[in-house]
Scaffold this active site. Structure first.
Site, PDB file in Angstrom:
ATOM      1  N   LYS A   1      12.550  -7.777   0.278  1.00  0.00           N
ATOM      2  CA  LYS A   1      11.451  -8.451  -0.429  1.00  0.00           C
ATOM      3  C   LYS A   1      10.205  -7.565  -0.423  1.00  0.00           C
ATOM      4  CE  LYS A   1       7.791 -11.020   0.315  1.00  0.00           C
ATOM      5  NZ  LYS A   1       7.021 -10.753  -0.891  1.00  0.00           N
TER       6      LYS A   1
ATOM      7  N   ASN B   1       0.802  -1.231   0.000  1.00  0.00           N
ATOM      8  CA  ASN B   1       0.000   0.000   0.000  1.00  0.00           C
ATOM      9  C   ASN B   1       0.835   1.283   0.000  1.00  0.00           C
ATOM     10  OD1 ASN B   1       0.693  -0.519   2.714  1.00  0.00           O
ATOM     11  ND2 ASN B   1      -0.980   0.776   3.408  1.00  0.00           N
TER      12      ASN B   1
ATOM     13  N   GLU C   1       9.541   3.407  13.812  1.00  0.00           N
ATOM     14  CA  GLU C   1      10.288   3.647  12.583  1.00  0.00           C
ATOM     15  C   GLU C   1      10.417   5.147  12.344  1.00  0.00           C
ATOM     16  OE1 GLU C   1       8.109   0.567   9.976  1.00  0.00           O
ATOM     17  OE2 GLU C   1      10.258   0.350   9.621  1.00  0.00           O
TER      18      GLU C   1
ATOM     19  N   GLU D   1       5.542  -3.189  11.977  1.00  0.00           N
ATOM     20  CA  GLU D   1       4.466  -2.190  11.948  1.00  0.00           C
ATOM     21  C   GLU D   1       3.245  -2.866  11.362  1.00  0.00           C
ATOM     22  OE1 GLU D   1       4.353   0.530  13.390  1.00  0.00           O
ATOM     23  OE2 GLU D   1       6.463   0.980  13.763  1.00  0.00           O
TER      24      GLU D   1
ATOM     25  N   CYS E   1      -2.602   2.216   6.539  1.00  0.00           N
ATOM     26  CA  CYS E   1      -2.633   1.733   7.924  1.00  0.00           C
ATOM     27  C   CYS E   1      -3.154   2.827   8.840  1.00  0.00           C
ATOM     28  CB  CYS E   1      -1.245   1.282   8.351  1.00  0.00           C
ATOM     29  SG  CYS E   1      -0.003   2.542   8.114  1.00  0.00           S
TER      30      CYS E   1
HETATM   31  P1  NAP Z   1       0.651  -8.688   4.247  1.00  0.00           P
HETATM   32  O1  NAP Z   1      -0.288  -9.537   3.493  1.00  0.00           O
HETATM   33  O2  NAP Z   1       0.919  -8.987   5.665  1.00  0.00           O
HETATM   34  O3  NAP Z   1       2.028  -8.699   3.429  1.00  0.00           O
HETATM   35  C1  NAP Z   1       3.132  -7.903   3.803  1.00  0.00           C
HETATM   36  C2  NAP Z   1       4.416  -8.522   3.272  1.00  0.00           C
HETATM   37  O4  NAP Z   1       4.653  -9.768   3.936  1.00  0.00           O
HETATM   38  C3  NAP Z   1       4.371  -8.853   1.792  1.00  0.00           C
HETATM   39  O5  NAP Z   1       5.629  -8.574   1.230  1.00  0.00           O
HETATM   40  C4  NAP Z   1       4.081 -10.344   1.791  1.00  0.00           C
HETATM   41  O6  NAP Z   1       4.504 -11.001   0.640  1.00  0.00           O
HETATM   42  C5  NAP Z   1       4.913 -10.766   2.990  1.00  0.00           C
HETATM   43  N1  NAP Z   1       4.554 -12.081   3.541  1.00  0.00           N
HETATM   44  C6  NAP Z   1       3.390 -12.757   3.444  1.00  0.00           C
HETATM   45  N2  NAP Z   1       3.476 -13.946   4.095  1.00  0.00           N
HETATM   46  C7  NAP Z   1       4.733 -14.014   4.601  1.00  0.00           C
HETATM   47  C8  NAP Z   1       5.434 -14.995   5.357  1.00  0.00           C
HETATM   48  N3  NAP Z   1       4.853 -16.135   5.734  1.00  0.00           N
HETATM   49  N4  NAP Z   1       6.711 -14.749   5.716  1.00  0.00           N
HETATM   50  C9  NAP Z   1       7.303 -13.598   5.371  1.00  0.00           C
HETATM   51  N5  NAP Z   1       6.703 -12.645   4.629  1.00  0.00           N
HETATM   52  C10 NAP Z   1       5.420 -12.831   4.256  1.00  0.00           C
HETATM   53  O7  NAP Z   1       0.203  -7.157   4.202  1.00  0.00           O
HETATM   54  P2  NAP Z   1      -0.360  -6.366   2.956  1.00  0.00           P
HETATM   55  O8  NAP Z   1      -1.680  -6.959   2.590  1.00  0.00           O
HETATM   56  O9  NAP Z   1       0.684  -6.278   1.899  1.00  0.00           O
HETATM   57  O10 NAP Z   1      -0.524  -4.903   3.564  1.00  0.00           O
HETATM   58  C11 NAP Z   1      -1.646  -4.479   4.265  1.00  0.00           C
HETATM   59  C12 NAP Z   1      -1.422  -4.502   5.761  1.00  0.00           C
HETATM   60  O11 NAP Z   1      -0.251  -3.749   6.097  1.00  0.00           O
HETATM   61  C13 NAP Z   1      -2.540  -3.848   6.545  1.00  0.00           C
HETATM   62  O12 NAP Z   1      -2.851  -4.615   7.672  1.00  0.00           O
HETATM   63  C14 NAP Z   1      -1.948  -2.502   6.973  1.00  0.00           C
HETATM   64  O13 NAP Z   1      -2.520  -1.940   8.115  1.00  0.00           O
HETATM   65  C15 NAP Z   1      -0.525  -2.870   7.184  1.00  0.00           C
HETATM   66  N6  NAP Z   1       0.331  -1.689   7.124  1.00  0.00           N
HETATM   67  C16 NAP Z   1       0.876  -1.196   8.286  1.00  0.00           C
HETATM   68  C17 NAP Z   1       1.666  -0.041   8.267  1.00  0.00           C
HETATM   69  C18 NAP Z   1       2.268   0.515   9.518  1.00  0.00           C
HETATM   70  O14 NAP Z   1       3.236   1.240   9.419  1.00  0.00           O
HETATM   71  N7  NAP Z   1       1.738   0.206  10.695  1.00  0.00           N
HETATM   72  C19 NAP Z   1       1.899   0.613   7.047  1.00  0.00           C
HETATM   73  C20 NAP Z   1       1.322   0.093   5.887  1.00  0.00           C
HETATM   74  C21 NAP Z   1       0.546  -1.064   5.932  1.00  0.00           C
HETATM   75  P3  NAP Z   1       3.479 -11.285  -0.587  1.00  0.00           P
HETATM   76  O15 NAP Z   1       3.056  -9.969  -1.092  1.00  0.00           O
HETATM   77  O16 NAP Z   1       4.308 -12.031  -1.548  1.00  0.00           O
HETATM   78  O17 NAP Z   1       2.337 -12.073  -0.002  1.00  0.00           O
END
Ligand code: NAP
Ligand code: MG
Length: 495
Positions: free
Chosen positions: A177, A154, A466, A252, A286
């Site tokens: 990654k 995002n 961060e 995060e 987020c």
């Molecule tokens: P996600 O599904 O958790 O994926 C994040 C990253 O983790 C991707 O690169 C994903 O790879 C990887 N990943 C997935 N399974 C993994 C595993 N088993 N081991 C290691 N890495 C793995 O999150 P998203 O859907 O991309 O993003 C949305 C979420 O991010 C929301 O919950 C949002 O609130 C949160 N977010 C938080 C912040 C903050 O600063 N607090 C900022 C932005 C977003 P793949 O893409 O290849 O699956």
């Protein structure tokens, strides 16, 4: 946009290496028939090779003085600034952003590169007096070693900037990654560093699924630290892996950010802030405003204006100038959002705007959700508790300020928050009482600035903040030095 034919690769040990894990086609969420880019994915063995390349490059990078390390970040920044338009357009096509948002994100990432380039000159420790004469104590900051960076789709440019830059300046070597939805922004970032002359192996990019590549980067014995941003579900799994393999960890995670509007607020400004907070980036931030807590005296009037403005938002592909809100990222996210909307209706909230997928005028090719407002949401309802990550706003009504604050704190999350009021006493009581890592007074729940910490408490984060100095410190270990310059005259024992 023309159909993409070029095949992009992984960056391992200073070379672009074809992946053995099959081809990843990046689709445009505004029109899923359109292939934006093609990437060859790394397999597990290549992820291991990237870690080994980073390990081999570490000793020389650690010896490189921090101000010199920071010069690579400064040069990459200059190149990124020359490429803003190209990077932003790529982001519109792969992440579904509105072009002005994408440009803003590239500039935000550039601010972070700028900040951390400066930190190369300020990688300081502390000095302390000793109990003993002719002794001196000091601390110095050292890198962790090889670090893995894993990021969501995002903010495909700003988040990697705020992880990569401090990791490198602190003297770590990196394996990065990106999310599988958004590798093109990652490619652009790595290209800036390659063109800036970063030494081979210091910065490596591996494209591939979380399950294969992500898992390897979290469990490889040579990795010393992991910085992850993403969902709570994946974050908890990574926390387990980090514990098991003894790695330093920063996560995060998600949010369910409240915005409180009191009766004395500038209501026009509050309305504009709520609309931006809830529907900017189609709610896929987020820090998005997902709960609007209104005190009773203004609730009716505020909701009426909110619904009017929400219905007027223009939804479409973000590349067009006249669009306020783009699509959500993919079919599964679309299904999850529509499922939560159904839960909202089922649990008795009053649907006042949106509540459905948009398919007319070509929008059926993409994943568009109408900006949605629910009123009279129970503070414990699913749509008031679960992160939706879509353009859905839950309005909750409160009796007064104290009740509003109590509702605002009634979730497992604690990322961002906001209050609109002209009453300084209530504003400060909110600042003191809100359980969140970030609080905005008279501005939306969104955003961050490079020079101040970013992150959340409760279920929204694990480990250090961060950005700012805190973001740099995560990537270092402190070494305490005891320096005796008595020339051997010290006799007393030390206990
Ligand atoms: P996600 O599904 O958790 O994926 C994040 C990253 O983790 C991707 O690169 C994903 O790879 C990887 N990943 C997935 N399974 C993994 C595993 N088993 N081991 C290691 N890495 C793995 O999150 P998203 O859907 O991309 O993003 C949305 C979420 O991010 C929301 O919950 C949002 O609130 C949160 N977010 C938080 C912040 C903050 O600063 N607090 C900022 C932005 C977003 P793949 O893409 O290849 O699956
Ligand atoms: Mg996901």
């Amino acid at each position: 946009m023309a159909v993409a034919t070029a095949l992009y690769h992984n960056f391992i040990g200073g070379k672009w290496v074809e992946g053995k894990g099959g081809v990843l086609e990046v689709k445009n969420p505004a029109d899923a028939t359109e292939v934006v880019a093609r990437f060859s994915q790394a397999d597990q063995g290549q992820a291991k090779q990237a870690v080994e390349a980073a390990q081999a490059a570490f000793p020389a990078w650690k010896r490189t003085p921090p101000p010199q390390r920071a010069r690579f970040v400064r040069k990459a920044l200059q190149l990124a600034e020359e490429r803003v338009d190209q990077i932003a357009r790529g982001m519109v096509y792969e992440a579904g952003k509105v072009l002005s948002d994408a440009r803003g994100e590239v500039m935000k990432g550039c601010n972070l590169l700028e900040f951390y380039a400066g930190e190369g000159l300020r990688l300081m420790g502390d000095a302390a007096p000793s109990e003993l004469a002719n002794n001196f104590l000091f601390t110095k900051r050292e890198p962790l070693g090889v670090v893995s960076l894993i990021t969501p789709w995002n903010f495909p440019w700003a988040i990697p900037c705020w992880k990569l830059a401090p990791a490198l300046v602190a003297g770590n070597t990196v394996v990065y990654k990106p999310a599988s939805f958004t590798p093109l922004s990652a490619y652009h970032l790595i290209k800036c560093f390659e063109d800036a002359g970063i030494p081979p192996g210091v910065l490596n990019l591996v494209i591939g699924s979380g399950r294969v590549v992500g898992n390897e980067l979290c469990s490889a014995s040579k990795v010393c630290g992991i910085s992850f941003t993403g969902s709570n579900e994946v974050g908890r799994g990574i926390e387990q892996m980090a514990k098991e393999h003894h790695k330093k960890l920063c996560c995060e995670l998600g949010g369910k950010n409240p915005c409180v509007v009191l009766e004395d607020a500038d209501l026009d400004s509050a309305l504009a802030g709520v609309l931006r907070g809830a529907f900017g980036a189609a709610g896929q931030r987020c820090t998005a405003t997902s709960r609007l807590i209104l005190v009773e005296p203004i609730a009716e009037q505020f909701v009426q204006k909110l619904v009017e403005k929400t219905k007027a938002l223009r939804v479409g592909p973000g590349i067009h100038d006249d669009v306020d809100m783009g699509p959500v990222i993919d079919q599964s996210q679309l299904d999850a959002i529509l499922g939560l909307i159904e839960a909202g209706k089922r649990e008795g909230a009053k649907l006042l705007a949106g509540g459905k997928r948009l398919t007319e005028k070509g929008l059926n090719k993409g994943y568009f959700v109408a900006p949605t407002v629910f009123d009279h949401v129970d503070p414990d309802a699913t749509i008031a508790q679960e992160e939706i990550f879509g353009p859905v706003l839950s309005v909750i009504r409160a009796r007064d300020f104290d009740h509003a604050l109590e509702i605002a704190n009634r979730t497992k999350y604690g990322l961002s928050s906001s209050i609109y009021t002209r009453d300084i006493n209530k504003a400060m009581r909110f600042v003191d009482g809100i359980e969140a890592g970030m609080v905005h007074v008279n501005s939306p729940t969104l955003g961050g600035e490079a020079q101040v910490p970013f992150g959340g408490i409760k279920a929204s984060g694990i480990g250090d903040r961060e950005m700012a100095k805190e973001g740099l410190h995560f990537f270092t270990e402190l070494k305490t030095v005891f320096l005796d310059y008595t020339g051997g005259a010290r006799k007393s024992n030390i206990y």
